[in-house]
Write a protein that holds these residues in place. Structure first.
Motif, PDB file in Angstrom:
ATOM      1  N   UNK A 283       1.926   9.840  -5.007  1.00 50.06           N
ATOM      2  CA  UNK A 283       2.054  11.065  -4.213  1.00 50.06           C
ATOM      3  C   UNK A 283       0.935  11.212  -3.179  1.00 50.06           C
ATOM      4  N   UNK A 284       0.650  10.128  -2.494  1.00 47.31           N
ATOM      5  CA  UNK A 284      -0.340  10.116  -1.427  1.00 47.31           C
ATOM      6  C   UNK A 284       0.360   9.895  -0.087  1.00 47.31           C
ATOM      7  N   UNK A 285      -0.312  10.202   1.025  1.00 43.42           N
ATOM      8  CA  UNK A 285       0.302   9.985   2.339  1.00 43.42           C
ATOM      9  C   UNK A 285       0.535   8.492   2.615  1.00 43.42           C
ATOM     10  N   UNK A 286       1.638   8.186   3.243  1.00 42.24           N
ATOM     11  CA  UNK A 286       1.959   6.808   3.608  1.00 42.24           C
ATOM     12  C   UNK A 286       1.360   6.469   4.965  1.00 42.24           C
ATOM     13  N   UNK A 287       1.021   5.191   5.165  1.00 37.75           N
ATOM     14  CA  UNK A 287       0.409   4.754   6.412  1.00 37.75           C
ATOM     15  C   UNK A 287       1.462   4.203   7.371  1.00 37.75           C
ATOM     16  N   UNK A 288       1.375   4.543   8.644  1.00 33.39           N
ATOM     17  CA  UNK A 288       2.290   3.946   9.624  1.00 33.39           C
ATOM     18  C   UNK A 288       1.898   2.497   9.901  1.00 33.39           C
TER      19      UNK A 288
ATOM     20  N   UNK B 295       0.816  -1.205   0.000  1.00 35.58           N
ATOM     21  CA  UNK B 295       0.000   0.000   0.000  1.00 35.58           C
ATOM     22  C   UNK B 295       0.858   1.268   0.000  1.00 35.58           C
ATOM     23  N   UNK B 296       1.916   1.278   0.803  1.00 38.33           N
ATOM     24  CA  UNK B 296       2.751   2.475   0.882  1.00 38.33           C
ATOM     25  C   UNK B 296       3.533   2.717  -0.410  1.00 38.33           C
ATOM     26  N   UNK B 297       3.874   1.658  -1.126  1.00 33.29           N
ATOM     27  CA  UNK B 297       4.469   1.854  -2.451  1.00 33.29           C
ATOM     28  C   UNK B 297       3.454   2.503  -3.391  1.00 33.29           C
ATOM     29  N   UNK B 298       2.203   2.044  -3.326  1.00 33.67           N
ATOM     30  CA  UNK B 298       1.157   2.667  -4.129  1.00 33.67           C
ATOM     31  C   UNK B 298       1.036   4.149  -3.770  1.00 33.67           C
ATOM     32  N   UNK B 299       1.035   4.441  -2.468  1.00 26.44           N
ATOM     33  CA  UNK B 299       0.891   5.826  -2.018  1.00 26.44           C
ATOM     34  C   UNK B 299       2.080   6.685  -2.457  1.00 26.44           C
ATOM     35  N   UNK B 300       3.292   6.137  -2.337  1.00 24.21           N
ATOM     36  CA  UNK B 300       4.485   6.905  -2.711  1.00 24.21           C
ATOM     37  C   UNK B 300       4.508   7.195  -4.206  1.00 24.21           C
ATOM     38  N   UNK B 301       4.160   6.210  -5.027  1.00 27.13           N
ATOM     39  CA  UNK B 301       4.175   6.397  -6.477  1.00 27.13           C
ATOM     40  C   UNK B 301       3.089   7.380  -6.911  1.00 27.13           C
TER      41      UNK B 301
END
Length: 547
Positions: free
Chosen positions: A460-465, A452-458
């Motif tokens: 430009x969305x916030x990453x989840x802790x 999910x965080x790779x999806x968010x980074x690519x």
């Protein structure tokens, strides 16, 4: 195996047979050798040189934003083979390691919805051709499962996906996404990965999920004479050794002696499984430096395990550590064959026997000398990341004392915004400040967040802790025995056949793909039906013979 089984390392390398599998139809691509020009390219900018032993910095050419390579002599000015990504515009995600963390991250990326121009190309690299569901390696020894059920080929698992698979071993990492002191990136490129075959991989995003390997070099003789139990090869090697001993040893005077070093989950599960397999034909001795078994396990699991080990006459040597392991033939050659145990000179035994010297870790205990036909080592592991850093830049990645990458709460490696680490490769603390255990359960959950965080980074969305949710702990104790302590019901422990069935069902649900899950489910159902018929026939035979 315990749900907290190490997710550690993949199966042993088969380096001469590097293959790529393309998703969609599972077709095997051409083998990757330097001479295969169809698979290789030199890049848009000429590379002036390549030197595998110091894959670091400073050369003229710059390929796709990758770090330049060092200058060498005229004779060595040969461009390295470079992996060709199918699409030059889409993001390139390279995942190192095909264990729970790596494979499940790849599958998670595949399952997410992407804008067409941002769906990444995913390359999964592992030194083995098979994924291994490590918590069920013990069932190979008991005969409950077949190898294909818990160790399917990556080509089969990824056949209906866009994920590509490359069988190779990682040699060196060279990230180029360092954060500067002012918080700005020094480079827009992720970096490069060098493989043992000489192939160079350029990436935009990197996932470190390399796992760990058994640490046998801490005790003299362990590396030479003890067998680890963390890979498919390890399990098959132990099974073959047991088969050999079962063929060659008969009678009360030829008992098979097995020493298990370590009484954590892995050691206890091994001791329980092997003692059930050998029954009256062998003696299993389990050694632990602690004064109890499975010290971090829930009380219910520990009590269930103690009950089973006691019923199978497993000898527990608690409060001891192994000082050294020697082979009897070596002791005989050196003249150190005077150790006496149970009135018999050990040097007179078969040359394949081993001697373990145990030192007490607690006051009041005496030195013990054990003899064994098979020594199994379940203590300690080491991460593989320290071996992958360039010699001239050993601090490229922030590693802790255990060789794990330091990550923030989003699983990104500190100082490297384009690198994620999980499983045995990651060092992350929970809300209490304790390091998360390197277990299958943690890796499962981290893979979901990493995808999910790779999806968010690519995008430009916030990453989840990442927040670890402990679902409970499970351990196998034999063919029809297990213990489960779910976290959502305090004090509840499922034991025996009920625990065994619940554990197998939980792991069936966790298998990687729907197709493989369906095949394995049918296989297990058929085996269960056959076992039930055999059990009924056996019962009827006893009843009829008794009457």
């Amino acid at each position: 195996m315990a749900f907290l089984a190490s997710s550690s390392a993949s199966v042993a390398a088969l380096l001469p047979f590097n293959r790529i599998f393309r998703g969609g139809n599972g077709k095997r691509w051409n083998r990757l050798y330097t001479g295969y020009s169809a698979r290789l390219r030199a890049g848009s900018s000429a590379l002036s040189s390549f030197r595998a032993s110091s894959f670091s910095s400073a050369a003229a050419g710059n390929v796709g934003g990758a770090p330049p390579l060092p200058e060498t002599s005229e004779a060595n000015k040969t461009p390295p083979p470079i992996y060709t990504w199918p699409n030059k515009k889409k993001p390139r995600v390279c995942i190192l390691g095909g264990g729970f963390g790596g494979l499940y991250t790849a599958l998670r990326l595949e399952s997410l919805l992407w804008p067409e121009d941002k769906k990444p190309q995913v390359l999964l690299i592992d030194q083995s051709e098979r994924f291994v569901f490590k918590p069920m390696l013990y069932e190979l020894l008991s005969g409950e499962v077949d190898a294909w059920e818990i160790a399917p080929r990556f080509s089969e698992l990824l056949a209906n996906t866009g994920v590509q698979f490359l069988q190779d071993k990682v040699k060196l990492l060279h990230p180029s996404d360092h954060w500067g002191m002012n918080g700005n990136k020094q480079s827009s490129s992720g970096g490069t990965v060098l493989l043992e075959s000489g192939l160079l991989i350029e990436y935009d995003w990197l996932v470190l999920a390399l796992g760990a390997e058994a640490k046998l070099d801490v005790v003299p003789g362990a590396l030479e004479f003890a067998l680890p139990f963390s890979t498919l090869e390890d399990a098959l090697r132990v099974d073959n050794k047991l088969r050999t001993l079962e063929r060659t040893k008969f009678g009360k005077d030829s008992l098979i002696r097995v020493a298990v070093v370590g009484c954590g989950y892995s050691g206890v599960e091994l001791a329980a499984t092997i003692s059930e397999r050998l029954q009256d034909r062998g003696i299993v001795q389990a050694i632990n430096v602690e004064t109890t078994i499975c010290p971090t396990a829930p009380a219910g699991n520990r009590e269930a395990a103690l009950k089973v080990l006691s019923s199978r006459k497993v000898q527990l040597l608690l409060g001891y550590f192994v000082r050294c392991i020697q082979r009897v033939s070596d002791m005989e050659a050196s003249g150190d064959a005077t150790v006496i145990r149970e009135g018999k000179n050990i040097a007179e035994c078969n040359s394949e026997k081993y001697v373990l010297e145990l030192q007490p870790a607690e006051k009041g205990l005496e030195i013990q000398i054990l003899e064994a036909d098979l020594v199994l080592w379940t203590v300690g592991s080491k991460a593989l990341l320290p071996e992958l850093e360039p010699c001239d830049k050993p601090r490229e990645l922030p590693l802790n004392a255990r060789g794990q990458a330091e990550t923030d709460e989003t699983l990104r490696v500190k100082g490297h915004p384009r690198i994620f680490a999980l499983g045995d490769s990651s060092s992350l603390r929970d809300s209490t400040g304790r390091l998360l255990p390197a277990t299958a359960q943690v890796a499962f959950q981290q893979a979901d967040f990493t995808g999910w965080n790779l999806w968010a980074a690519i995008n430009n969305r916030p990453l989840l802790p990442f927040r670890f949710q402990n679902l409970g702990e499970m351990m196998t104790l034999g063919r029809n025995d297990a213990a489960i302590s779910p976290s959502f019901i305090d004090g509840l422990t499922l034991e025996g056949p009920i625990g065994h069935a619940a554990r197998k069902l939980a792991y069936l649900i966790r298998l990687p793909t729907d197709e493989h899950r369906f095949k394995v489910g049918l296989s297990w159902f058929a085996k269960s039906a056959i076992d039930s018929v055999v059990s009924v026939q056996s019962t009827l035979t006893k009843v009829l013979s008794g009457s």
